[in-house]
Design a protein around this motif. Structure first.
Motif, PDB file in Angstrom:
ATOM      1  N   PHE A   8       0.865  -1.177   0.000  1.00  0.00           N
ATOM      2  CA  PHE A   8       0.000   0.000   0.000  1.00  0.00           C
ATOM      3  C   PHE A   8       0.901   1.227   0.000  1.00  0.00           C
ATOM      4  O   PHE A   8       1.669   1.445   0.929  1.00  0.00           O
ATOM      5  CB  PHE A   8      -0.916  -0.011   1.228  1.00  0.00           C
ATOM      6  CG  PHE A   8      -1.949   1.077   1.213  1.00  0.00           C
ATOM      7  CD1 PHE A   8      -3.030   1.008   0.342  1.00  0.00           C
ATOM      8  CD2 PHE A   8      -1.846   2.165   2.054  1.00  0.00           C
ATOM      9  CE1 PHE A   8      -3.993   2.005   0.321  1.00  0.00           C
ATOM     10  CE2 PHE A   8      -2.804   3.166   2.045  1.00  0.00           C
ATOM     11  CZ  PHE A   8      -3.877   3.085   1.178  1.00  0.00           C
ATOM     12  N   GLU A   9       0.807   2.018  -1.085  1.00  0.00           N
ATOM     13  CA  GLU A   9       1.675   3.195  -1.242  1.00  0.00           C
ATOM     14  C   GLU A   9       0.866   4.343  -1.824  1.00  0.00           C
ATOM     15  O   GLU A   9       0.143   4.153  -2.804  1.00  0.00           O
ATOM     16  CB  GLU A   9       2.830   2.883  -2.203  1.00  0.00           C
ATOM     17  CG  GLU A   9       3.695   1.730  -1.769  1.00  0.00           C
ATOM     18  CD  GLU A   9       4.669   1.280  -2.847  1.00  0.00           C
ATOM     19  OE1 GLU A   9       4.422   1.536  -4.046  1.00  0.00           O
ATOM     20  OE2 GLU A   9       5.671   0.652  -2.490  1.00  0.00           O
ATOM     21  N   TYR A  15       1.337  -4.266  -6.885  1.00  0.00           N
ATOM     22  CA  TYR A  15       1.833  -5.636  -6.873  1.00  0.00           C
ATOM     23  C   TYR A  15       3.284  -5.644  -7.357  1.00  0.00           C
ATOM     24  O   TYR A  15       3.581  -5.161  -8.451  1.00  0.00           O
ATOM     25  CB  TYR A  15       0.960  -6.500  -7.782  1.00  0.00           C
ATOM     26  CG  TYR A  15       1.352  -7.946  -7.872  1.00  0.00           C
ATOM     27  CD1 TYR A  15       1.207  -8.796  -6.786  1.00  0.00           C
ATOM     28  CD2 TYR A  15       1.854  -8.476  -9.052  1.00  0.00           C
ATOM     29  CE1 TYR A  15       1.544 -10.132  -6.856  1.00  0.00           C
ATOM     30  CE2 TYR A  15       2.200  -9.815  -9.142  1.00  0.00           C
ATOM     31  CZ  TYR A  15       2.048 -10.639  -8.046  1.00  0.00           C
ATOM     32  OH  TYR A  15       2.384 -11.953  -8.118  1.00  0.00           O
ATOM     33  N   TYR A  16       4.168  -6.194  -6.522  1.00  0.00           N
ATOM     34  CA  TYR A  16       5.604  -6.239  -6.838  1.00  0.00           C
ATOM     35  C   TYR A  16       6.078  -7.672  -7.014  1.00  0.00           C
ATOM     36  O   TYR A  16       5.646  -8.585  -6.297  1.00  0.00           O
ATOM     37  CB  TYR A  16       6.413  -5.632  -5.693  1.00  0.00           C
ATOM     38  CG  TYR A  16       6.414  -4.130  -5.635  1.00  0.00           C
ATOM     39  CD1 TYR A  16       7.450  -3.395  -6.224  1.00  0.00           C
ATOM     40  CD2 TYR A  16       5.408  -3.433  -4.985  1.00  0.00           C
ATOM     41  CE1 TYR A  16       7.468  -2.003  -6.150  1.00  0.00           C
ATOM     42  CE2 TYR A  16       5.415  -2.050  -4.912  1.00  0.00           C
ATOM     43  CZ  TYR A  16       6.453  -1.344  -5.496  1.00  0.00           C
ATOM     44  OH  TYR A  16       6.475   0.037  -5.430  1.00  0.00           O
ATOM     45  N   VAL A  17       7.008  -7.852  -7.937  1.00  0.00           N
ATOM     46  CA  VAL A  17       7.738  -9.108  -8.103  1.00  0.00           C
ATOM     47  C   VAL A  17       9.212  -8.739  -8.182  1.00  0.00           C
ATOM     48  O   VAL A  17       9.621  -7.944  -9.041  1.00  0.00           O
ATOM     49  CB  VAL A  17       7.293  -9.866  -9.372  1.00  0.00           C
ATOM     50  CG1 VAL A  17       8.175 -11.094  -9.584  1.00  0.00           C
ATOM     51  CG2 VAL A  17       5.831 -10.264  -9.279  1.00  0.00           C
ATOM     52  N   ASP A  18      10.006  -9.240  -7.255  1.00  0.00           N
ATOM     53  CA  ASP A  18      11.448  -8.967  -7.186  1.00  0.00           C
ATOM     54  C   ASP A  18      11.755  -7.475  -7.235  1.00  0.00           C
ATOM     55  O   ASP A  18      12.657  -7.027  -7.951  1.00  0.00           O
ATOM     56  CB  ASP A  18      12.195  -9.706  -8.294  1.00  0.00           C
ATOM     57  CG  ASP A  18      12.123 -11.212  -8.121  1.00  0.00           C
ATOM     58  OD1 ASP A  18      12.035 -11.677  -6.961  1.00  0.00           O
ATOM     59  OD2 ASP A  18      12.139 -11.930  -9.138  1.00  0.00           O
ATOM     60  N   ALA A  33      -0.913  -7.782   2.667  1.00  0.00           N
ATOM     61  CA  ALA A  33      -0.343  -6.554   2.100  1.00  0.00           C
ATOM     62  C   ALA A  33       0.455  -5.831   3.178  1.00  0.00           C
ATOM     63  O   ALA A  33       0.356  -6.140   4.362  1.00  0.00           O
ATOM     64  CB  ALA A  33      -1.461  -5.652   1.568  1.00  0.00           C
ATOM     65  N   SER A  34       1.225  -4.853   2.764  1.00  0.00           N
ATOM     66  CA  SER A  34       2.084  -4.110   3.692  1.00  0.00           C
ATOM     67  C   SER A  34       1.299  -3.392   4.782  1.00  0.00           C
ATOM     68  O   SER A  34       1.832  -3.129   5.856  1.00  0.00           O
ATOM     69  CB  SER A  34       2.939  -3.106   2.922  1.00  0.00           C
ATOM     70  OG  SER A  34       2.104  -2.123   2.311  1.00  0.00           O
ATOM     71  N   ASP A  35       0.016  -3.099   4.549  1.00  0.00           N
ATOM     72  CA  ASP A  35      -0.801  -2.415   5.552  1.00  0.00           C
ATOM     73  C   ASP A  35      -1.611  -3.378   6.422  1.00  0.00           C
ATOM     74  O   ASP A  35      -2.426  -2.953   7.220  1.00  0.00           O
ATOM     75  CB  ASP A  35      -1.740  -1.398   4.892  1.00  0.00           C
ATOM     76  CG  ASP A  35      -2.844  -2.050   4.070  1.00  0.00           C
ATOM     77  OD1 ASP A  35      -2.724  -3.259   3.742  1.00  0.00           O
ATOM     78  OD2 ASP A  35      -3.825  -1.366   3.753  1.00  0.00           O
TER      79      ASP A  35
END
Length: 113
Positions: A8-9, A15-18, A33-35
């Motif tokens: 969450f930004e 969505y991230y990959v590497d 998720a990060s949150d």
């Protein structure tokens, strides 16, 4: 940093990959998720900029999982899969697993016809 998963930004989910924002299209996702938002086998649509789709969104990259069409995603990016009667523009429609059903005839719903 090698980010993997959903972060969450700036008021949106990505969505991230590497460590890279990834265009994944329609995928099923489980994880946190990060949150702290938890996804449990939820369908999400990851747009070309890596951001998760929210609201009504037309899926173009369905990865063969579902028909490419408009779906509804909640504020966390999880697909809203509706079963039952839904009002749209003053009319009632019947949905099964998020798909509008047409020409079914008489059906039983909650013990009533």
């Amino acid at each position: 940093t090698n980010k993997n998963g959903i972060y969450f930004e700036n008021g949106a989910y990505f969505y991230y990959v590497d460590g890279v924002k990834n265009y994944a299209g329609l995928i099923q996702y489980s994880g946190e998720a990060s949150d702290g938002t938890v996804y449990e086998n939820d369908w999400i649509y990851v747009r070309s900029n890596g951001q998760l789709a929210t609201g009504k969104y037309w899926t173009t990259k369905s990865n063969g999982a579902m028909t490419a069409k408009e779906y509804i995603f909640d504020e966390t990016g999880a697909m809203v899969i509706t079963t039952g009667i839904v009002e749209e523009n003053g009319k009632l429609y019947y949905y099964v697993s998020g798909i509008k059903q047409l020409c079914l005839g008489l059906i039983e719903l909650d013990g009533k016809y």
